[in-house]
Scaffold this motif. Structure first.
Motif, PDB file in Angstrom:
ATOM      1  N   VAL A 164      87.075  83.578  59.164  1.00  0.00           N
ATOM      2  CA  VAL A 164      87.129  83.251  60.591  1.00  0.00           C
ATOM      3  C   VAL A 164      86.905  81.759  60.843  1.00  0.00           C
ATOM      4  O   VAL A 164      87.548  81.160  61.727  1.00  0.00           O
ATOM      5  N   ASP A 165      86.021  81.139  60.109  1.00  0.00           N
ATOM      6  CA  ASP A 165      85.715  79.717  60.327  1.00  0.00           C
ATOM      7  C   ASP A 165      86.918  78.819  60.085  1.00  0.00           C
ATOM      8  O   ASP A 165      86.911  77.653  60.517  1.00  0.00           O
ATOM      9  N   TYR A 166      87.947  79.341  59.425  1.00  0.00           N
ATOM     10  CA  TYR A 166      89.113  78.520  59.094  1.00  0.00           C
ATOM     11  C   TYR A 166      90.382  79.010  59.786  1.00  0.00           C
ATOM     12  O   TYR A 166      91.476  78.544  59.462  1.00  0.00           O
ATOM     13  N   HIS A 167      90.236  79.943  60.747  1.00  0.00           N
ATOM     14  CA  HIS A 167      91.398  80.343  61.534  1.00  0.00           C
ATOM     15  C   HIS A 167      91.861  79.161  62.392  1.00  0.00           C
ATOM     16  O   HIS A 167      91.048  78.343  62.834  1.00  0.00           O
ATOM     17  N   ARG A 168      93.141  79.070  62.627  1.00  0.00           N
ATOM     18  CA  ARG A 168      93.676  77.998  63.469  1.00  0.00           C
ATOM     19  C   ARG A 168      93.200  78.173  64.909  1.00  0.00           C
ATOM     20  O   ARG A 168      92.919  79.298  65.345  1.00  0.00           O
ATOM     21  N   PRO A 169      93.146  77.106  65.672  1.00  0.00           N
ATOM     22  CA  PRO A 169      92.845  77.239  67.102  1.00  0.00           C
ATOM     23  C   PRO A 169      93.900  78.127  67.771  1.00  0.00           C
ATOM     24  O   PRO A 169      95.099  77.948  67.551  1.00  0.00           O
ATOM     25  N   GLY A 170      93.469  79.098  68.543  1.00  0.00           N
ATOM     26  CA  GLY A 170      94.403  80.001  69.207  1.00  0.00           C
ATOM     27  C   GLY A 170      94.866  81.154  68.353  1.00  0.00           C
ATOM     28  O   GLY A 170      95.782  81.895  68.744  1.00  0.00           O
ATOM     29  N   ALA A 171      94.263  81.337  67.191  1.00  0.00           N
ATOM     30  CA  ALA A 171      94.656  82.456  66.323  1.00  0.00           C
ATOM     31  C   ALA A 171      94.330  83.782  67.009  1.00  0.00           C
ATOM     32  O   ALA A 171      93.309  83.909  67.690  1.00  0.00           O
ATOM     33  N   PRO A 172      95.182  84.784  66.839  1.00  0.00           N
ATOM     34  CA  PRO A 172      94.907  86.095  67.439  1.00  0.00           C
ATOM     35  C   PRO A 172      93.769  86.804  66.713  1.00  0.00           C
ATOM     36  O   PRO A 172      93.472  86.498  65.555  1.00  0.00           O
ATOM     37  N   ILE A 173      93.144  87.737  67.392  1.00  0.00           N
ATOM     38  CA  ILE A 173      92.130  88.587  66.770  1.00  0.00           C
ATOM     39  C   ILE A 173      92.844  89.855  66.302  1.00  0.00           C
ATOM     40  O   ILE A 173      93.175  90.729  67.111  1.00  0.00           O
ATOM     41  N   LEU A 174      93.110  89.949  65.031  1.00  0.00           N
ATOM     42  CA  LEU A 174      93.923  91.042  64.502  1.00  0.00           C
ATOM     43  C   LEU A 174      93.118  92.288  64.148  1.00  0.00           C
ATOM     44  O   LEU A 174      93.697  93.362  63.955  1.00  0.00           O
ATOM     45  N   TYR A 175      91.801  92.140  64.076  1.00  0.00           N
ATOM     46  CA  TYR A 175      90.948  93.287  63.718  1.00  0.00           C
ATOM     47  C   TYR A 175      89.717  93.257  64.623  1.00  0.00           C
ATOM     48  O   TYR A 175      88.593  93.080  64.157  1.00  0.00           O
ATOM     49  N   PRO A 176      89.936  93.434  65.942  1.00  0.00           N
ATOM     50  CA  PRO A 176      88.825  93.326  66.898  1.00  0.00           C
ATOM     51  C   PRO A 176      87.765  94.385  66.650  1.00  0.00           C
ATOM     52  O   PRO A 176      88.080  95.551  66.373  1.00  0.00           O
ATOM     53  N   ALA A 177      86.510  93.970  66.752  1.00  0.00           N
ATOM     54  CA  ALA A 177      85.393  94.853  66.405  1.00  0.00           C
ATOM     55  C   ALA A 177      85.406  96.141  67.208  1.00  0.00           C
ATOM     56  O   ALA A 177      85.111  97.222  66.677  1.00  0.00           O
ATOM     57  N   ASP A 178      85.745  96.078  68.492  1.00  0.00           N
ATOM     58  CA  ASP A 178      85.677  97.269  69.342  1.00  0.00           C
ATOM     59  C   ASP A 178      86.815  98.249  69.091  1.00  0.00           C
ATOM     60  O   ASP A 178      86.778  99.381  69.578  1.00  0.00           O
ATOM     61  N   LEU A 179      87.821  97.850  68.313  1.00  0.00           N
ATOM     62  CA  LEU A 179      88.959  98.729  68.036  1.00  0.00           C
ATOM     63  C   LEU A 179      89.081  99.103  66.563  1.00  0.00           C
ATOM     64  O   LEU A 179      90.022  99.786  66.183  1.00  0.00           O
ATOM     65  N   ARG A 180      88.126  98.665  65.762  1.00  0.00           N
ATOM     66  CA  ARG A 180      88.269  98.864  64.314  1.00  0.00           C
ATOM     67  C   ARG A 180      88.324 100.333  63.907  1.00  0.00           C
ATOM     68  O   ARG A 180      89.093 100.706  63.010  1.00  0.00           O
ATOM     69  N   GLU A 181      87.533 101.160  64.529  1.00  0.00           N
ATOM     70  CA  GLU A 181      87.543 102.579  64.158  1.00  0.00           C
ATOM     71  C   GLU A 181      88.917 103.187  64.407  1.00  0.00           C
ATOM     72  O   GLU A 181      89.449 103.910  63.560  1.00  0.00           O
ATOM     73  N   GLU A 182      89.506 102.890  65.564  1.00  0.00           N
ATOM     74  CA  GLU A 182      90.822 103.432  65.873  1.00  0.00           C
ATOM     75  C   GLU A 182      91.893 102.821  64.971  1.00  0.00           C
ATOM     76  O   GLU A 182      92.799 103.524  64.498  1.00  0.00           O
ATOM     77  N   ILE A 183      91.811 101.525  64.729  1.00  0.00           N
ATOM     78  CA  ILE A 183      92.764 100.873  63.825  1.00  0.00           C
ATOM     79  C   ILE A 183      92.700 101.505  62.440  1.00  0.00           C
ATOM     80  O   ILE A 183      93.730 101.803  61.822  1.00  0.00           O
TER      81      ILE A 183
END
Length: 332
Positions: free
Chosen positions: A150-169
Motif C-alpha cells: 500500500v505504501d507504494y501504490h500510485r496516487p489515485g490508485a483504486p482500492i481493489l480489496y476493500p476491508a469491508d467487502l473482503r468476505e464477500e469478495i
C-alpha cells in the motif's frame, strides 16, 4: 508428478478416465511489510515474471498496472509457449532475461529449491539479489500487492480489496475459481465423458449465475472494480479465442451471453485491462502447447476480436470504476 504435455511448466496433470487435477502446491512464501518470511516489501528488489498468455499471470499484470506498482516492481515477460521443462525468455535479446540473466524461469526455481520437482509456473516473483523465486502462489500475490504494498501504490490508485467487502469478495472468488477459472480447464482436460459433462454443466450453471448477478449491477462486488472482477475477466477474455473451441466449452460463446459479454467489454475498455491483454499470445499458447488436444499445433485465425471495442452500455448501471481514485496513466 504425472505429466501431460506441459505439466512441469503448468503445474497440472491428467490421468485417463479421471477429472482434471490442478497442482496447487505452491511456494507460499510471502513478501510483507513486516518481512516475517524473510522478504520485506522493498522497492526495486523484486521482479515479477509473467506470460501474457497465462490467465493467472494476467491477473498480476493488471493489478500491478492499476496500483502503479510498475514503479517499484520490475516485470520480466516470457514468451507465449514453453516446453515440458520451463517457461523461457525467448522474447528478450539472446533469449535471456535482461535483469535476472537467465534463459529459463526454471533457473530461478532451482536457485531457491535445487531440483524443484513441482510446476515451473507463472506468475512468479523473483528476488533480484539472489536470483531465487520467492513465491508462485498466484492467488496470494495479487492480494499482497493490494494490502502489503500500500505504501507504494500510485496516487489515485483504486482500492481493489476493500476491508469491508473482503468476505464477500472471497466468497465470490472461491465460486468463480472452482466453476469458471478452473472449470474451463476441467472441461478441456477431462479424462472421461462423465467428468467432462459434469465440468461443462458446472461451468455454464455458474456463468448463468454470474449473468443474473451482473444484470443489475456493474461490478461483481460493490460499485467499483475489485479483485473479484479481475479474476473473472482473465477467463472471460480467453473464452471465445480459446475455451469455446479448444476446451469444448461450447454451449455459447461469450459474445452470445449478453450480460457477461457487455460486462467483459466494459472492463476491457477500462485502462489496465485491455491494454494488459494480448490475444496473440493467448491463442499461440493454448493451441501450440496443448498438443494432446491440438496435435497439429495450428493456431486458428479467428475469431474476429474487433468487437471487444464495441459500446457496452454498462455505464447506465452506475458504478465508478476506480472509486474515488483515477485510472492509471497511459502505458509508456
Amino acid at each position: 508428478m504425472p505429466e501431460n504435455n506441459d505439466a512441469s511448466a503448468q503445474g497440472s496433470y491428467v490421468l485417463a478416465d479421471q477429472p482434471y487435477q490442478r497442482d496447487t502446491n505452491y511456494i507460499e512464501t510471502r513478501i510483507t511489510r513486516d518481512g516475517l518470511d524473510g522478504y520485506p516489501v522493498e522497492p526495486g528488489r523484486y521482479r515479477l515474471v509473467v506470460s501474457y498468455a497465462c490467465p493467472w499471470a494476467n491477473r498480476t499484470i493488471i493489478v500491478r498496472r492499476l496500483l502503479g506498482l510498475d514503479r517499484v516492481i520490475s516485470m520480466g515477460v516470457c514468451g507465449p509457449t514453453h516446453d515440458k521443462r520451463s517457461w523461457t525468455f525467448d522474447l528478450d535479446p539472446g533469449g535471456v532475461d535482461p535483469v535476472l540473466q537467465i534463459p529459463r524461469l526454471q533457473d530461478a526455481y532451482f536457485a531457491r529449491i535445487p531440483g524443484y520437482e513441482k510446476g515451473i509456473t507463472v506468475p512468479a516473483i523473483v528476488d533480484e539479489r539472489s536470483g531465487a523465486v520467492v513465491t508462485n502462489d498466484f492467488p496470494q500475490i495479487t492480494l499482497d500487492f493490494e494490502t502489503e504494498w500500500v505504501d507504494y501504490h500510485r496516487p489515485g490508485a483504486p482500492i481493489l480489496y476493500p476491508a469491508d467487502l473482503r468476505e464477500e469478495i472471497d466468497e465470490v472468488n472461491a465460486l468463480v475459481y472452482r466453476d469458471v477459472n478452473n472449470g474451463v480447464y476441467r472441461c478441456g482436460f477431462a479424462g472421461s465423458q462423465e467428468s467432462y459433462d459434469a465440468a461443462y454443466d458446472q461451468l455454464f450453471s455458474r456463468l448463468d449465475w454470474l449473468s443474473e448477478r451482473l444484470a443489475d449491477q456493474r461490478y461483481l462486488v460493490g460499485d467499483t472494480i475489485t479483485e473479484a472482477d479481475i479474476r473473472l475477466f482473465t477467463t472471460l477474455a480467453r473464452f471465445d479465442p480459446v475455451y469455446h473451441g479448444h476446451f469444448k466449452c461450447n454451449r455459447q460463446k461469450l459474445s452470445e451471453m449478453p450480460v457477461l459479454w457487455a460486462y467483459a467489454r466494459d472492463l476491457f475498455q477500462t485502462p489496465g485491462f485491455g491494454d494488459c491483454t494480448n490475444f496473440d499470445h493467448i491463442k499461440r499458447h493454448y493451441y501450440q502447447v496443448h498438443r494432446d488436444i491440438n496435435p497439429s499445433g495450428i493456431v486458428p485465425k479467428g475469431p474476429d476480436l474487433a468487437n471487444w471495442n464495441e459500446p457496452h452500455g454498462r455505464d447506465k448501471l452506475g458504478g465508478r470504476p476506480f472509486g474515488d481514485g483515477d485510472p492509471p496513466p497511459p502505458l509508456r
